[in-house]
Design a protein around this motif. Structure first.
Motif, short mmCIF file in Angstrom:
data_model
loop_
_atom_site.label_atom_id
_atom_site.label_comp_id
_atom_site.label_asym_id
_atom_site.label_seq_id
_atom_site.Cartn_x
_atom_site.Cartn_y
_atom_site.Cartn_z
N TYR A 57 -15.78 0.71 -3.87
CA TYR A 57 -15.38 0.38 -5.23
C TYR A 57 -16.14 -0.82 -5.80
O TYR A 57 -15.75 -1.37 -6.82
CB TYR A 57 -13.86 0.14 -5.28
CG TYR A 57 -13.10 1.40 -4.93
CD1 TYR A 57 -13.14 2.51 -5.78
CD2 TYR A 57 -12.36 1.50 -3.75
CE1 TYR A 57 -12.45 3.67 -5.46
CE2 TYR A 57 -11.67 2.66 -3.43
CZ TYR A 57 -11.73 3.74 -4.29
OH TYR A 57 -11.05 4.90 -3.98
N LEU A 72 -13.88 -0.17 2.07
CA LEU A 72 -13.08 -0.18 0.85
C LEU A 72 -13.76 -1.03 -0.22
O LEU A 72 -13.84 -0.63 -1.40
CB LEU A 72 -11.68 -0.72 1.14
CG LEU A 72 -10.69 -0.73 -0.03
CD1 LEU A 72 -10.37 0.69 -0.49
CD2 LEU A 72 -9.40 -1.46 0.36
N TYR A 117 -0.88 3.06 -6.36
CA TYR A 117 -1.06 2.98 -4.91
C TYR A 117 -0.97 1.57 -4.37
O TYR A 117 -0.74 1.38 -3.16
CB TYR A 117 -2.40 3.61 -4.52
CG TYR A 117 -2.53 5.03 -4.96
CD1 TYR A 117 -1.86 6.05 -4.28
CD2 TYR A 117 -3.31 5.38 -6.06
CE1 TYR A 117 -1.97 7.37 -4.68
CE2 TYR A 117 -3.42 6.71 -6.47
CZ TYR A 117 -2.74 7.69 -5.78
OH TYR A 117 -2.85 9.00 -6.18
N LEU A 118 -1.17 0.58 -5.23
CA LEU A 118 -1.09 -0.82 -4.81
C LEU A 118 0.08 -1.44 -5.55
O LEU A 118 -0.05 -1.98 -6.65
CB LEU A 118 -2.40 -1.54 -5.13
CG LEU A 118 -3.63 -0.96 -4.41
CD1 LEU A 118 -4.92 -1.61 -4.91
CD2 LEU A 118 -3.50 -1.11 -2.89
N LEU A 147 -8.28 -4.61 -6.80
CA LEU A 147 -8.17 -3.21 -7.24
C LEU A 147 -6.81 -2.88 -7.86
O LEU A 147 -6.54 -1.73 -8.18
CB LEU A 147 -8.42 -2.28 -6.05
CG LEU A 147 -9.83 -2.29 -5.45
CD1 LEU A 147 -9.86 -1.46 -4.17
CD2 LEU A 147 -10.85 -1.77 -6.46
N CYS A 186 -8.74 -7.24 3.65
CA CYS A 186 -8.12 -6.08 3.01
C CYS A 186 -7.24 -6.50 1.84
O CYS A 186 -7.27 -5.88 0.77
CB CYS A 186 -7.30 -5.31 4.04
SG CYS A 186 -6.55 -3.78 3.43
N ILE A 238 -7.08 4.60 -1.34
CA ILE A 238 -7.16 3.36 -0.57
C ILE A 238 -7.16 3.65 0.92
O ILE A 238 -7.99 3.13 1.68
CB ILE A 238 -5.99 2.42 -0.92
CG1 ILE A 238 -5.93 2.17 -2.42
CG2 ILE A 238 -6.15 1.08 -0.17
CD1 ILE A 238 -7.14 1.51 -3.03
N CYS A 239 -6.26 4.50 1.36
CA CYS A 239 -6.15 4.80 2.79
C CYS A 239 -7.41 5.47 3.32
O CYS A 239 -7.86 5.19 4.45
CB CYS A 239 -4.94 5.69 3.06
SG CYS A 239 -3.35 4.91 2.72
N LEU A 268 0.87 -1.18 0.00
CA LEU A 268 0.00 0.00 0.00
C LEU A 268 0.90 1.23 0.00
O LEU A 268 1.48 1.61 1.03
CB LEU A 268 -0.92 0.00 1.22
CG LEU A 268 -1.84 1.21 1.40
CD1 LEU A 268 -2.65 1.50 0.15
CD2 LEU A 268 -2.76 0.99 2.60
N ARG A 290 -7.74 -5.39 -2.03
CA ARG A 290 -6.67 -4.69 -2.73
C ARG A 290 -6.24 -5.46 -3.98
O ARG A 290 -5.95 -4.84 -5.01
CB ARG A 290 -5.49 -4.49 -1.79
CG ARG A 290 -5.69 -3.38 -0.78
CD ARG A 290 -4.36 -2.97 -0.20
NE ARG A 290 -4.08 -3.58 1.09
CZ ARG A 290 -2.87 -3.78 1.56
NH1 ARG A 290 -1.80 -3.47 0.84
NH2 ARG A 290 -2.68 -4.29 2.75
#
Length: 300
Positions: free
Chosen positions: A261, A257, A290-291, A283, A276, A245-246, A221, A280
């Motif tokens: 999305y 989250l 960001y990921l 995504l 999580c 994301i954060c 992240l 992620r």
């Protein structure tokens, strides 16, 4: 206030542990160069609040001269230093002392040695014990990290209001652990996971920096890439609430989250990390900046 920088010095490791949340292994790519290390230290000086620097991996001892030079730079700048290692190099008592002796002059503050069934299956020939004994003999502050296989423990989780069994062992259920360690463990309803129980995402005290420049607030992240923008600027400009994301994680954990999305997912997960990580993973293509890097998610 950011006080710690942890270098993921390399993603390469001599081992390929089932619990590894950065998917390290012999074939994992990505290692700092000395010039890149110096760039980070230049930026650390500009931040002005950093107190300590750690060197992790992968296995940092695989790039021993680079690791030592990084520790020396940190020491000369007045920072406390630490290293995390699996102690593969401690093949004898004498070898262990040889590898660790330079740490005395560099006044390393902490040597963390992995000592568990993931790293050392044979207790009769345990390099972690040899490394720990050598450290004590040399006067180096050392401790062991023990991560056991996930088990069901009786008790009440702070995240729960019911007296269900909870998961013990210490392994974070993200990275390779999601692939290797989740089978057979009890799950909870996804809507229960409304916050991150491990990281202070809004006001982090430390970040990890990897060889690709990603500044991790949690492994995989990223809050920016310091090969594109100066680390001091990334830290100064970090606004957790506006981070795609954060922000949702702060407001409502993995559950929010997934909702924000419209991520399709299963109804139950083992813990917040598990949920999580799965969200992620779904995504990755939507938020590649960001990921990152993809290899932390088991992808090239």
């Amino acid at each position: 206030m950011l006080t710690g920088i942890h270098f993921l010095l390399t993603y390469t490791c001599n081992l390929e542990c089932d619990h590894c949340f950065v998917y390290s292994g012999p074939n994992a790519k990505g290692t700092f160069t000395i010039n890149r290390l110096r760039e980070v230290f230049d930026e650390i000086a500009k931040i002005g609040t950093i107190e300590g620097v750690y060197f992790e991996g992968g296995e940092p001892f695989l790039f021993y001269p680079l690791m030592l030079e990084g520790i020396k730079i940190a020491h000369d700048m007045g920072f406390k230093t630490g290293v995390v290692t699996n102690a593969y190099w401690a093949i004898s008592k004498e070898d262990a002392e040889l590898w660790l002796r330079p740490f005395c002059e560099l006044e390393i503050s902490d040597l963390s040695i992995s000592d568990d069934s993931f790293h050392n299956e044979d207790e009769r020939d345990n390099p972690a014990k040899r490394a720990l004994d050598a450290a004590k003999k040399l006067g180096i502050q050392a401790n062991t990290i023990r991560i056991e296989k996930c088990t069901i423990e009786a008790g009440i989780d702070k995240e729960q209001t019911k007296g269900e069994s909870v998961i013990g062992g210490g392994a974070m259920l993200r990275g390779r652990a999601v692939e290797k360690l989740t089978e057979g463990l009890p799950k909870r309803w996804w809507e229960e996971f409304t916050k991150c129980p491990y990281e202070d995402i809004k006001n982090p005290e430390r970040v990890h920096i990897d060889p690709y420049g990603h500044v991790h607030i949690c492994q995989g992240l990223s809050i920016g890439n310091m090969w594109e923008f100066p680390l001091s600027k990334i830290v100064k400009d970090y606004d957790a609430d506006s981070h795609p994301i954060c922000g949702p994680l702060i407001r409502g954990g993995p559950a929010l989250l997934a909702k924000e999305y419209n991520v399709k997912h299963y109804d139950e997960y083992i813990d917040a990390c598990h949920f999580c990580y799965i969200v992620r993973l779904a995504l990755l293509d939507k938020f590649p900046k960001y990921l990152a890097p993809r290899q932390i998610y088991g992808l090239e």
